[in-house]
Motif scaffolding. Structure first.
Motif, mmCIF file in Angstrom:
data_model
loop_
_atom_site.group_PDB
_atom_site.id
_atom_site.type_symbol
_atom_site.label_atom_id
_atom_site.label_comp_id
_atom_site.label_asym_id
_atom_site.label_seq_id
_atom_site.Cartn_x
_atom_site.Cartn_y
_atom_site.Cartn_z
ATOM 1 N N VAL A 27 0.829 -1.213 0.000
ATOM 2 C CA VAL A 27 0.000 0.000 0.000
ATOM 3 C C VAL A 27 0.856 1.252 0.000
ATOM 4 O O VAL A 27 0.564 2.223 -0.713
ATOM 5 C CB VAL A 27 -0.981 -0.012 1.195
ATOM 6 C CG1 VAL A 27 -1.654 1.327 1.389
ATOM 7 C CG2 VAL A 27 -2.010 -1.098 1.003
ATOM 8 N N SER A 28 1.961 1.246 0.746
ATOM 9 C CA SER A 28 2.833 2.424 0.739
ATOM 10 C C SER A 28 3.489 2.613 -0.624
ATOM 11 O O SER A 28 3.698 3.751 -1.063
ATOM 12 C CB SER A 28 3.877 2.330 1.841
ATOM 13 O OG SER A 28 4.722 1.223 1.635
ATOM 14 N N ALA A 29 3.807 1.533 -1.326
ATOM 15 C CA ALA A 29 4.359 1.654 -2.672
ATOM 16 C C ALA A 29 3.338 2.249 -3.639
ATOM 17 O O ALA A 29 3.669 3.106 -4.467
ATOM 18 C CB ALA A 29 4.826 0.292 -3.174
ATOM 19 N N ILE A 30 2.096 1.818 -3.525
ATOM 20 C CA ILE A 30 1.039 2.358 -4.388
ATOM 21 C C ILE A 30 0.806 3.834 -4.095
ATOM 22 O O ILE A 30 0.700 4.656 -5.013
ATOM 23 C CB ILE A 30 -0.254 1.534 -4.225
ATOM 24 C CG1 ILE A 30 -0.061 0.137 -4.792
ATOM 25 C CG2 ILE A 30 -1.436 2.232 -4.896
ATOM 26 C CD1 ILE A 30 -1.181 -0.822 -4.461
ATOM 27 N N LEU A 54 12.162 3.734 -4.893
ATOM 28 C CA LEU A 54 11.742 3.316 -3.560
ATOM 29 C C LEU A 54 10.396 2.603 -3.608
ATOM 30 O O LEU A 54 10.199 1.584 -2.939
ATOM 31 C CB LEU A 54 11.661 4.521 -2.626
ATOM 32 C CG LEU A 54 11.158 4.259 -1.210
ATOM 33 C CD1 LEU A 54 12.119 3.325 -0.480
ATOM 34 C CD2 LEU A 54 10.982 5.565 -0.470
ATOM 35 N N ALA A 55 9.469 3.104 -4.419
ATOM 36 C CA ALA A 55 8.156 2.463 -4.540
ATOM 37 C C ALA A 55 8.282 1.062 -5.132
ATOM 38 O O ALA A 55 7.628 0.125 -4.659
ATOM 39 C CB ALA A 55 7.231 3.323 -5.393
ATOM 40 N N VAL A 56 9.119 0.902 -6.133
ATOM 41 C CA VAL A 56 9.320 -0.423 -6.723
ATOM 42 C C VAL A 56 9.959 -1.362 -5.707
ATOM 43 O O VAL A 56 9.562 -2.522 -5.579
ATOM 44 C CB VAL A 56 10.184 -0.314 -8.005
ATOM 45 C CG1 VAL A 56 10.648 -1.681 -8.474
ATOM 46 C CG2 VAL A 56 9.415 0.390 -9.096
ATOM 47 N N PHE A 57 10.931 -0.861 -4.965
ATOM 48 C CA PHE A 57 11.602 -1.661 -3.948
ATOM 49 C C PHE A 57 10.620 -2.099 -2.858
ATOM 50 O O PHE A 57 10.609 -3.266 -2.442
ATOM 51 C CB PHE A 57 12.761 -0.856 -3.359
ATOM 52 C CG PHE A 57 13.605 -1.620 -2.394
ATOM 53 C CD1 PHE A 57 14.424 -2.653 -2.829
ATOM 54 C CD2 PHE A 57 13.601 -1.299 -1.050
ATOM 55 C CE1 PHE A 57 15.208 -3.356 -1.930
ATOM 56 C CE2 PHE A 57 14.372 -1.996 -0.148
ATOM 57 C CZ PHE A 57 15.181 -3.029 -0.592
ATOM 58 N N LEU A 58 9.771 -1.190 -2.398
ATOM 59 C CA LEU A 58 8.764 -1.535 -1.389
ATOM 60 C C LEU A 58 7.769 -2.560 -1.921
ATOM 61 O O LEU A 58 7.360 -3.478 -1.205
ATOM 62 C CB LEU A 58 8.029 -0.282 -0.917
ATOM 63 C CG LEU A 58 8.811 0.677 -0.024
ATOM 64 C CD1 LEU A 58 7.990 1.943 0.215
ATOM 65 C CD2 LEU A 58 9.184 0.022 1.270
ATOM 66 N N ALA A 59 7.375 -2.412 -3.183
ATOM 67 C CA ALA A 59 6.436 -3.364 -3.777
ATOM 68 C C ALA A 59 7.061 -4.750 -3.899
ATOM 69 O O ALA A 59 6.406 -5.761 -3.618
ATOM 70 C CB ALA A 59 5.973 -2.860 -5.142
ATOM 71 N N ILE A 60 8.330 -4.808 -4.279
ATOM 72 C CA ILE A 60 9.012 -6.100 -4.395
ATOM 73 C C ILE A 60 9.124 -6.768 -3.035
ATOM 74 O O ILE A 60 8.869 -7.977 -2.895
ATOM 75 C CB ILE A 60 10.399 -5.914 -5.049
ATOM 76 C CG1 ILE A 60 10.225 -5.577 -6.530
ATOM 77 C CG2 ILE A 60 11.246 -7.164 -4.889
ATOM 78 C CD1 ILE A 60 11.521 -5.188 -7.218
ATOM 79 N N ILE A 61 9.481 -6.011 -2.015
ATOM 80 C CA ILE A 61 9.569 -6.579 -0.665
ATOM 81 C C ILE A 61 8.198 -7.056 -0.198
ATOM 82 O O ILE A 61 8.065 -8.139 0.379
ATOM 83 C CB ILE A 61 10.153 -5.556 0.327
ATOM 84 C CG1 ILE A 61 11.625 -5.331 0.026
ATOM 85 C CG2 ILE A 61 9.989 -6.031 1.759
ATOM 86 C CD1 ILE A 61 12.247 -4.248 0.866
#
Length: 68
Positions: A27-30, A54-61
């Motif tokens: 949700v934070s990545a979105i 950072l958004a892509v990294f958060l989504a991958i995690i």
């Protein structure tokens, strides 16, 4: 009373890190992606690219944790 509060906090953080952390990351990545999309003309290009990375990294995690 202190024991009740302590047990509640331990239960909350245990549930957060085991069940909700992947949802929080996704949700934070979105949210970060949507906010950056609206701020394209306002902030600098290097900050914009960093926020998208950072958004892509958060989504991958988040997806990695959700699959586990």
């Amino acid at each position: 009373m202190a024991r009740v509060i302590k047990n509640y906090l331990i239960a909350f953080f245990t549930a957060f890190f085991t069940k909700w952390l992947e949802d929080f990351f996704i949700v934070s990545a979105i949210v970060l992606t949507v906010l950056n999309t609206y701020l394209i003309s306002v902030i600098g290009l290097n900050i914009l690219i960093g926020n998208y990375v950072l958004a892509v990294f958060l989504a991958i995690i988040g997806v990695t944790l959700a699959r586990r």
